[in-house]
Design an enzyme around this catalytic site. Structure first.
Site, short mmCIF file in Angstrom:
data_model
loop_
_atom_site.label_atom_id
_atom_site.label_comp_id
_atom_site.label_asym_id
_atom_site.label_seq_id
_atom_site.Cartn_x
_atom_site.Cartn_y
_atom_site.Cartn_z
N GLU A 19 0.83 -1.25 0.04
CA GLU A 19 0.20 0.18 -0.08
C GLU A 19 0.78 1.34 0.09
OE1 GLU A 19 -3.55 -0.14 2.47
OE2 GLU A 19 -2.94 1.81 3.03
N GLY A 108 -14.71 5.97 4.47
CA GLY A 108 -13.68 7.00 4.73
C GLY A 108 -14.14 7.56 6.24
P1 FAD Z 1 -17.60 1.23 7.15
O1 FAD Z 1 -17.42 -0.27 6.74
O2 FAD Z 1 -18.64 1.81 6.56
O3 FAD Z 1 -17.67 1.23 8.83
C1 FAD Z 1 -17.68 2.54 9.50
C2 FAD Z 1 -18.32 2.44 10.74
O4 FAD Z 1 -19.84 2.26 10.63
C3 FAD Z 1 -17.87 1.23 11.48
O5 FAD Z 1 -17.87 1.47 12.97
C4 FAD Z 1 -19.09 0.25 11.16
O6 FAD Z 1 -19.13 -0.91 12.39
C5 FAD Z 1 -20.16 0.88 11.12
N1 FAD Z 1 -21.33 0.62 10.41
C6 FAD Z 1 -20.93 -0.12 9.07
N2 FAD Z 1 -22.22 -0.36 8.50
C7 FAD Z 1 -23.23 0.05 9.34
C8 FAD Z 1 -24.64 0.06 9.16
N3 FAD Z 1 -25.26 -0.37 8.16
N4 FAD Z 1 -25.50 0.50 10.39
C9 FAD Z 1 -24.80 0.94 11.35
N5 FAD Z 1 -23.23 1.01 11.32
C10 FAD Z 1 -22.48 0.49 10.41
N6 FAD Z 1 -9.23 5.89 4.59
C11 FAD Z 1 -9.30 6.68 3.57
O7 FAD Z 1 -9.62 8.11 3.88
N7 FAD Z 1 -8.56 6.53 2.58
C12 FAD Z 1 -7.87 5.24 2.32
O8 FAD Z 1 -7.25 5.00 1.20
C13 FAD Z 1 -8.09 4.32 3.39
N8 FAD Z 1 -7.53 3.20 3.32
C14 FAD Z 1 -7.78 2.11 4.32
C15 FAD Z 1 -7.25 0.76 4.08
C16 FAD Z 1 -7.31 -0.32 4.96
C17 FAD Z 1 -6.77 -1.54 4.77
C18 FAD Z 1 -8.07 -0.07 6.29
C19 FAD Z 1 -8.13 -0.92 7.25
C20 FAD Z 1 -8.44 1.30 6.49
C21 FAD Z 1 -8.51 2.20 5.47
N9 FAD Z 1 -8.95 3.72 5.69
C22 FAD Z 1 -8.56 4.68 4.55
C23 FAD Z 1 -9.48 3.97 6.68
C24 FAD Z 1 -11.05 4.13 6.75
O9 FAD Z 1 -11.74 5.06 5.86
C25 FAD Z 1 -11.78 4.27 8.21
O10 FAD Z 1 -11.21 3.46 8.98
C26 FAD Z 1 -13.19 4.81 7.86
O11 FAD Z 1 -13.25 5.57 9.31
C27 FAD Z 1 -14.12 3.45 7.96
O12 FAD Z 1 -14.08 3.12 6.70
P2 FAD Z 1 -14.88 1.65 6.66
O13 FAD Z 1 -14.76 1.51 5.07
O14 FAD Z 1 -14.20 0.54 7.28
O15 FAD Z 1 -16.43 2.15 6.90
#
Ligand code: FAD
Length: 282
Positions: A19, A108
């Site tokens: 990454e 995000g």
């Molecule tokens: P989600 O999966 O949507 O989850 C976010 C929160 O909402 C969690 O607490 C989850 O439990 C909760 N949730 C999810 N769905 C629901 C629902 N239907 N109802 C109620 N609650 C729900 N960030 C960046 O800005 N750019 C990047 O390129 C980036 N790359 C990353 C790569 C990796 C491998 C990882 C692990 C993280 C990365 N992140 C990046 C960080 C990430 O964007 C943040 O952690 C963000 O806060 C959550 O994104 P997510 O896609 O996990 O969100």
């Protein structure tokens, strides 16, 4: 190759991915390409390129083009927190023109100042479903061995992870961790929740105390006592921290491999040296 095929490929080769993030200053692009040229020798399945939350792509389209020109596959990240469906459609069309096969679909972090941020997606699972409905891309999502920082419990977070997989995700890439037991317990729980896609461990080589402090402030990441003691011992020398970080990374990865892990995703922080040293010693 698509994520769905990479990790189901039964050959014994370790599946490696790196990454990187778009440098803020365009003058540093050349340096990034040099670091990637070093890492290319490990024949990575792909290089994943982060995306700024809030729709800030930081010229990632130019980077995607140039990383492909180095002979590497790219898995771009995409955060939907402030994006419209039209914007996603347009971006996916661009990726398909470049024959991109995989994408890491994320919500995000929610920006503190939400002005100019009114997206069509609340959580990543909506983005996964939408991308699935308009493209053939294979989709990765994020997983959190210690639970996402906003989640009330790990179980609740895993329920939400399942929504992403049920929406069409093919692989889970984890947040970094320093205690392998937390990863193994997480994978167990994920399987018990009937989530049956690979959970690829995210490995961040330790490069400095500042980096560790920054990461542990942003996310739930446990520093085991043994590691805390070592970081304290070497805190006055960046060289010693990096040397120790390599040794720690080698042991961490060896232990993961001995337990049957077949893929490693390295958060390189745009620097090749520690990742290279770790890989050369596995
Ligand atoms: P989600 O999966 O949507 O989850 C976010 C929160 O909402 C969690 O607490 C989850 O439990 C909760 N949730 C999810 N769905 C629901 C629902 N239907 N109802 C109620 N609650 C729900 N960030 C960046 O800005 N750019 C990047 O390129 C980036 N790359 C990353 C790569 C990796 C491998 C990882 C692990 C993280 C990365 N992140 C990046 C960080 C990430 O964007 C943040 O952690 C963000 O806060 C959550 O994104 P997510 O896609 O996990 O969100």
């Amino acid at each position: 190759m698509k994520l769905s095929s990479i990790y189901s490929d039964k050959n014994s080769r370790l599946k490696i991915s790196f990454e990187v993030f778009p440098p803020k200053d365009k003058n540093n692009y050349k340096k990034l390409y040099e670091e990637l040229s070093v890492l290319k020798h490990f024949k990575p399945e792909f290089v994943s390129l982060t995306w700024g939350a809030g729709g800030n792509d930081n010229n990632s389209t130019e980077l995607i083009k140039n990383i492909i020109a180095l002979g590497l596959n790219v898995m771009p990240h995409f955060t939907c927190v402030c994006s419209s469906k039209d914007f996603v459609k347009e971006h996916i069309k661009y990726l398909e023109e470049y024959n991109i096969q995989n994408i890491l679909a994320l919500r995000g972090d929610i920006p503190e100042n939400r002005i100019n941020c009114c997206g069509d997606f609340k959580y990543a699972n909506g983005l996964v479903r939408f991308i699935k409905s308009i493209s053939d891309l294979s989709i990765g999502v994020a997983g959190y061995p210690e639970g996402h920082i906003e989640a009330n419990s790990l179980d609740e977070d895993i329920k939400n992870l399942k929504r992403k997989v049920d929406s069409g995700a093919d692989a889970i890439f984890t947040q970094l961790f320093f205690d392998n037991d937390l990863y193994f317990k997480y994978v167990d729980k994920v399987h018990k929740a009937d989530i049956n896609v690979p959970v690829i461990p995210g490995i961040m080589p330790i490069l400095s105390i500042k980096q560790i402090e920054k990461m542990t402030n942003l996310a739930r990441i446990t520093i085991p006592e043994y590691l805390a003691d070592k970081l304290d011992k070497y805190k006055n020398s960046n060289d010693d921290i990096q040397k120790f970080g390599i040794e720690f990374g080698i042991n961490q990865c060896k232990n993961l491999l001995s337990e049957g892990v077949t893929g490693l995703h390295f958060f390189t922080l745009n620097k090749s040296n520690s990742t290279k040293e770790i890989l050369e010693n596995l």
